[in-house]
Design a protein around this motif. Sequence first.
Motif, PDB file in Angstrom:
ATOM      1  N   MET A  60       0.826  -1.205   0.000  1.00 42.74           N
ATOM      2  CA  MET A  60       0.000   0.000   0.000  1.00 42.74           C
ATOM      3  C   MET A  60       0.864   1.261   0.000  1.00 42.74           C
ATOM      4  SD  MET A  60      -3.210  -0.664  -0.201  1.00 42.74           S
ATOM      5  CE  MET A  60      -4.330  -2.051  -0.079  1.00 42.74           C
ATOM      6  N   GLU A  61       1.958   1.188   0.716  1.00 42.87           N
ATOM      7  CA  GLU A  61       2.854   2.345   0.777  1.00 42.87           C
ATOM      8  C   GLU A  61       3.509   2.619  -0.577  1.00 42.87           C
ATOM      9  OE1 GLU A  61       5.428   1.229   3.941  1.00 42.87           O
ATOM     10  OE2 GLU A  61       4.050   1.891   5.534  1.00 42.87           O
ATOM     11  N   ALA A  62       3.629   1.568  -1.388  1.00 44.19           N
ATOM     12  CA  ALA A  62       4.267   1.731  -2.706  1.00 44.19           C
ATOM     13  C   ALA A  62       3.259   1.509  -3.831  1.00 44.19           C
ATOM     14  CB  ALA A  62       5.421   0.738  -2.834  1.00 44.19           C
ATOM     15  N   ILE A  63       1.992   1.795  -3.542  1.00 46.99           N
ATOM     16  CA  ILE A  63       0.928   1.425  -4.472  1.00 46.99           C
ATOM     17  C   ILE A  63       1.074   2.078  -5.839  1.00 46.99           C
ATOM     18  CG2 ILE A  63      -0.727   3.239  -3.822  1.00 46.99           C
ATOM     19  CD1 ILE A  63      -1.564  -0.480  -4.399  1.00 46.99           C
ATOM     20  N   GLN A  64       1.635   3.281  -5.875  1.00 48.13           N
ATOM     21  CA  GLN A  64       1.755   3.993  -7.153  1.00 48.13           C
ATOM     22  C   GLN A  64       2.835   3.400  -8.060  1.00 48.13           C
ATOM     23  OE1 GLN A  64       2.563   5.152  -4.217  1.00 48.13           O
ATOM     24  NE2 GLN A  64       4.481   6.325  -4.270  1.00 48.13           N
ATOM     25  N   SER A  65       3.597   2.446  -7.542  1.00 50.40           N
ATOM     26  CA  SER A  65       4.699   1.873  -8.334  1.00 50.40           C
ATOM     27  C   SER A  65       4.285   0.668  -9.174  1.00 50.40           C
ATOM     28  CB  SER A  65       5.853   1.464  -7.410  1.00 50.40           C
ATOM     29  OG  SER A  65       5.473   0.367  -6.602  1.00 50.40           O
ATOM     30  N   TYR A  66       3.074   0.205  -8.988  1.00 49.33           N
ATOM     31  CA  TYR A  66       2.656  -1.012  -9.684  1.00 49.33           C
ATOM     32  C   TYR A  66       2.143  -0.700 -11.093  1.00 49.33           C
ATOM     33  CZ  TYR A  66       3.154  -3.580  -5.360  1.00 49.33           C
ATOM     34  OH  TYR A  66       3.678  -4.165  -4.237  1.00 49.33           O
ATOM     35  N   ASP A  67       2.549  -1.546 -12.029  1.00 49.49           N
ATOM     36  CA  ASP A  67       2.064  -1.431 -13.416  1.00 49.49           C
ATOM     37  C   ASP A  67       0.750  -2.192 -13.597  1.00 49.49           C
ATOM     38  OD1 ASP A  67       4.461  -0.073 -14.735  1.00 49.49           O
ATOM     39  OD2 ASP A  67       5.395  -1.797 -13.744  1.00 49.49           O
ATOM     40  N   LEU A  94      -7.302  -0.440   1.254  1.00 51.09           N
ATOM     41  CA  LEU A  94      -6.843   0.828   0.690  1.00 51.09           C
ATOM     42  C   LEU A  94      -7.405   1.992   1.501  1.00 51.09           C
ATOM     43  CD1 LEU A  94      -5.132   1.655  -1.867  1.00 51.09           C
ATOM     44  CD2 LEU A  94      -7.327   2.120  -2.982  1.00 51.09           C
ATOM     45  N   ALA A  95      -8.695   1.879   1.858  1.00 55.12           N
ATOM     46  CA  ALA A  95      -9.338   2.928   2.658  1.00 55.12           C
ATOM     47  C   ALA A  95      -8.755   2.970   4.066  1.00 55.12           C
ATOM     48  CB  ALA A  95     -10.840   2.693   2.702  1.00 55.12           C
ATOM     49  N   GLU A  96      -8.507   1.788   4.645  1.00 51.82           N
ATOM     50  CA  GLU A  96      -7.948   1.727   5.995  1.00 51.82           C
ATOM     51  C   GLU A  96      -6.573   2.396   6.061  1.00 51.82           C
ATOM     52  OE1 GLU A  96      -7.801  -2.176   7.661  1.00 51.82           O
ATOM     53  OE2 GLU A  96      -9.943  -2.556   7.314  1.00 51.82           O
ATOM     54  N   HIS A  97      -5.782   2.217   5.014  1.00 51.89           N
ATOM     55  CA  HIS A  97      -4.440   2.813   4.992  1.00 51.89           C
ATOM     56  C   HIS A  97      -4.470   4.265   4.521  1.00 51.89           C
ATOM     57  CE1 HIS A  97      -3.238  -1.442   5.207  1.00 51.89           C
ATOM     58  NE2 HIS A  97      -2.097  -0.997   5.688  1.00 51.89           N
ATOM     59  N   GLU A  98      -5.681   4.767   4.266  1.00 52.04           N
ATOM     60  CA  GLU A  98      -5.871   6.150   3.812  1.00 52.04           C
ATOM     61  C   GLU A  98      -5.013   6.452   2.587  1.00 52.04           C
ATOM     62  OE1 GLU A  98      -5.273   8.704   7.174  1.00 52.04           O
ATOM     63  OE2 GLU A  98      -7.161   8.112   8.102  1.00 52.04           O
ATOM     64  N   ALA A  99      -4.934   5.456   1.715  1.00 50.36           N
ATOM     65  CA  ALA A  99      -4.189   5.661   0.472  1.00 50.36           C
ATOM     66  C   ALA A  99      -5.087   6.371  -0.534  1.00 50.36           C
ATOM     67  CB  ALA A  99      -3.733   4.316  -0.084  1.00 50.36           C
ATOM     68  N   ASP A 100      -4.570   7.368  -1.183  1.00 51.23           N
ATOM     69  CA  ASP A 100      -5.330   8.136  -2.169  1.00 51.23           C
ATOM     70  C   ASP A 100      -5.532   7.276  -3.411  1.00 51.23           C
ATOM     71  OD1 ASP A 100      -6.291   9.930  -4.059  1.00 51.23           O
ATOM     72  OD2 ASP A 100      -5.093  11.597  -3.263  1.00 51.23           O
ATOM     73  N   ILE A 101      -6.788   7.065  -3.788  1.00 53.71           N
ATOM     74  CA  ILE A 101      -7.096   6.189  -4.914  1.00 53.71           C
ATOM     75  C   ILE A 101      -6.478   6.709  -6.210  1.00 53.71           C
ATOM     76  CG2 ILE A 101      -9.291   7.248  -5.602  1.00 53.71           C
ATOM     77  CD1 ILE A 101     -10.351   4.336  -5.916  1.00 53.71           C
ATOM     78  N   ARG A 102      -6.161   8.002  -6.255  1.00 54.99           N
ATOM     79  CA  ARG A 102      -5.542   8.557  -7.454  1.00 54.99           C
ATOM     80  C   ARG A 102      -4.131   8.004  -7.692  1.00 54.99           C
ATOM     81  NH1 ARG A 102      -6.969  14.766  -6.194  1.00 54.99           N
ATOM     82  NH2 ARG A 102      -6.388  13.964  -4.127  1.00 54.99           N
ATOM     83  N   LYS A 103      -3.550   7.394  -6.647  1.00 54.96           N
ATOM     84  CA  LYS A 103      -2.241   6.775  -6.806  1.00 54.96           C
ATOM     85  C   LYS A 103      -2.302   5.532  -7.701  1.00 54.96           C
ATOM     86  CE  LYS A 103      -0.227   8.399  -2.457  1.00 54.96           C
ATOM     87  NZ  LYS A 103       0.378   8.000  -1.155  1.00 54.96           N
ATOM     88  N   LEU A 104      -3.523   5.054  -7.972  1.00 49.91           N
ATOM     89  CA  LEU A 104      -3.695   3.899  -8.849  1.00 49.91           C
ATOM     90  C   LEU A 104      -3.764   4.299 -10.322  1.00 49.91           C
ATOM     91  CD1 LEU A 104      -6.503   1.999  -6.861  1.00 49.91           C
ATOM     92  CD2 LEU A 104      -4.033   1.661  -6.703  1.00 49.91           C
ATOM     93  N   ALA A 105      -3.666   5.572 -10.599  1.00 51.88           N
ATOM     94  CA  ALA A 105      -3.923   6.079 -11.951  1.00 51.88           C
ATOM     95  C   ALA A 105      -3.034   5.445 -13.013  1.00 51.88           C
ATOM     96  CB  ALA A 105      -3.768   7.597 -11.977  1.00 51.88           C
ATOM     97  N   ALA A 106      -1.799   5.125 -12.652  1.00 45.81           N
ATOM     98  CA  ALA A 106      -0.870   4.583 -13.645  1.00 45.81           C
ATOM     99  C   ALA A 106      -1.011   3.078 -13.826  1.00 45.81           C
ATOM    100  CB  ALA A 106       0.566   4.925 -13.249  1.00 45.81           C
ATOM    101  N   ALA A 107      -1.741   2.442 -12.940  1.00 41.95           N
ATOM    102  CA  ALA A 107      -1.835   0.981 -12.977  1.00 41.95           C
ATOM    103  C   ALA A 107      -2.914   0.513 -13.943  1.00 41.95           C
ATOM    104  CB  ALA A 107      -2.127   0.445 -11.581  1.00 41.95           C
ATOM    105  N   LYS A 108      -2.667  -0.668 -14.510  1.00 45.23           N
ATOM    106  CA  LYS A 108      -3.695  -1.375 -15.262  1.00 45.23           C
ATOM    107  C   LYS A 108      -4.251  -2.496 -14.382  1.00 45.23           C
ATOM    108  CE  LYS A 108      -1.806  -0.468 -19.875  1.00 45.23           C
ATOM    109  NZ  LYS A 108      -1.313  -1.086 -21.136  1.00 45.23           N
ATOM    110  N   PHE A 109      -5.460  -2.910 -14.711  1.00 51.77           N
ATOM    111  CA  PHE A 109      -6.134  -3.909 -13.871  1.00 51.77           C
ATOM    112  C   PHE A 109      -6.481  -5.139 -14.692  1.00 51.77           C
ATOM    113  CE2 PHE A 109      -6.535  -0.021 -11.592  1.00 51.77           C
ATOM    114  CZ  PHE A 109      -6.545  -0.368 -10.248  1.00 51.77           C
ATOM    115  N   ALA A 110      -6.183  -6.311 -14.127  1.00 53.40           N
ATOM    116  CA  ALA A 110      -6.536  -7.586 -14.751  1.00 53.40           C
ATOM    117  C   ALA A 110      -7.441  -8.364 -13.793  1.00 53.40           C
ATOM    118  CB  ALA A 110      -5.281  -8.401 -15.069  1.00 53.40           C
ATOM    119  N   VAL A 111      -8.418  -9.053 -14.341  1.00 55.21           N
ATOM    120  CA  VAL A 111      -9.350  -9.843 -13.522  1.00 55.21           C
ATOM    121  C   VAL A 111      -9.457 -11.247 -14.103  1.00 55.21           C
ATOM    122  CG1 VAL A 111     -10.707  -7.859 -12.760  1.00 55.21           C
ATOM    123  CG2 VAL A 111     -11.344  -9.048 -14.867  1.00 55.21           C
ATOM    124  N   ILE A 112      -9.792 -12.189 -13.244  1.00 58.56           N
ATOM    125  CA  ILE A 112      -9.859 -13.583 -13.681  1.00 58.56           C
ATOM    126  C   ILE A 112     -11.147 -13.909 -14.421  1.00 58.56           C
ATOM    127  CG2 ILE A 112     -10.938 -14.564 -11.607  1.00 58.56           C
ATOM    128  CD1 ILE A 112      -8.834 -16.867 -11.870  1.00 58.56           C
TER     129      ILE A 112
END
Length: 503
Positions: A300-307, A324-342
């Motif tokens: 969570m602390e390095a969430i913005q680093s994930y591709d 993510l909410a518990e760690h008060e991580a800003d959801i905008r830090k996910l902006a650079a990431a792509k998402f894959a689902v099963i």
Amino acid sequence: MKPGKVWLVGAGPSDPGLFTLKGKRVLQEAEVVVYDALAGQAILSMIPEDAEKINVGKRASHHLMPQEEINKILVKKALEGKRVVRLKGGDPFLFGRGGEELELLKAHQIPYEVVPGVTSAIAVPAYNGIPVTHRDFCSSVHIITGHKKKGDTYDIDFEALVRTKGTLVFLMGVTALADICDGLLKAGMPADMPAAILQQGTTAGQKRISATVSTLPEEVQKQGIQTPAIIVVGEVCALADRFAWHEALPLAGRKILVTRPKELISQMAEKLRREGAEVLELPAIKTEAISENQKLKQSMEAIQSYDWIVFTSPTGVRVFFEKLAEHEADIRKLAAAKFAVIGSGSEKELKKHGILADLKPEIFDGEHLGSSLAGACTGEERILIPRAETANQELILELQKVPDVQIDDVPTYRTLYESSELIDQKAEFEQGKIDFAVFTSASTVRGFAQATKGLDFSLVRAVCIGKQTKQATDELGMQSWMSEKATMDSVLDKVKELCRKQL
């Protein structure tokens, strides 16, 4: 101590779709539930896990507890300050002795409410295509208790009933069917008056025997009947074959077990019910987030680093965003990431957070998710996989084929096994009451196995959503089939196909 409160709640005839909205709400808020044998299994499954449950039986002549004792229990629990639900099959005031229970509550100044229920006297004929009134045949319906003590004669004015020329519905009268028909005939009812006996209406055990007043007892002797059942007499019975609708549904007469995580409302169960099946919906597992999770904290602390962020279940999506909410991580830090689902379930859960999946494999399993994602990687990506503590490794093995890819496989939740204290699943299969079990994950198969220890699993006919789930059933020796696609609609199609083949 301030007294609690008692709700007399009618559970209806068994189909959970006929349970009232108010009844369901009150039941889910109960601290104590005093229930009857006639409350359907699907309704019993709605009782809160932490509620005190008291079974008082009461079916036909088999009573676990005398009525006087039931009345005392309601008073005792209410005086303890509890929210008490007296759950009764059908309607509490229609031969349900609800009035007797209120007498004692009133005497002790205990507050109460009555939540009416759909009565089998109306619902069961309707499920058999019998309208209890019809302007071309009759303009009244009369509901009579068919119950009498052994050795007693009926205190029923049969002549008055015959004179009404209305529909007659006898509840709890199976053992006295011959006496009821004889009483009507002696009172002047035509021997060819249509009549029917309706078994276990709104369930998989629904069965109708149609005849006349003079021949119905003989037909029941030939064909057999099980309780609970009701007797209907009147011209409207002749409409049954013409108006019957429930038995025409693809899955009518089938009882299907659906296992699911405790936290999830089962879409699968609803799809099966719409096709006419009786569904026994029981949680086989429950999930809980891992509380002390240093590895997730670091991610969570390095969430913005994930591709890429990869989800292998709807629960994985839900827990990730909760953390993510518990760690008060800003959801905008996910902006650079792509998402894959099963698969579709994870995709749908992700959409709830305003995010569309960038990748979903054509075949919904870990191997194909891994190979699809590997094909989209150049070799220097950093990938986060927040998922179950015990998870299949096929996804990781496929991703490891990509040079220099960094994989953070982070357990975010664990799976615990559940069992029902109200319904004996093992006995249901041993007695041949369940046609199929539907499994939507390997973990629910393992949870089912834990809940039914000692069961001969070859008795279980399992329909599975994917190869890993089927593999889990095969290892236990179940008869198993796999849906064409890893979707709920495909599972439903497979169940319908098997039923068409009379398997």
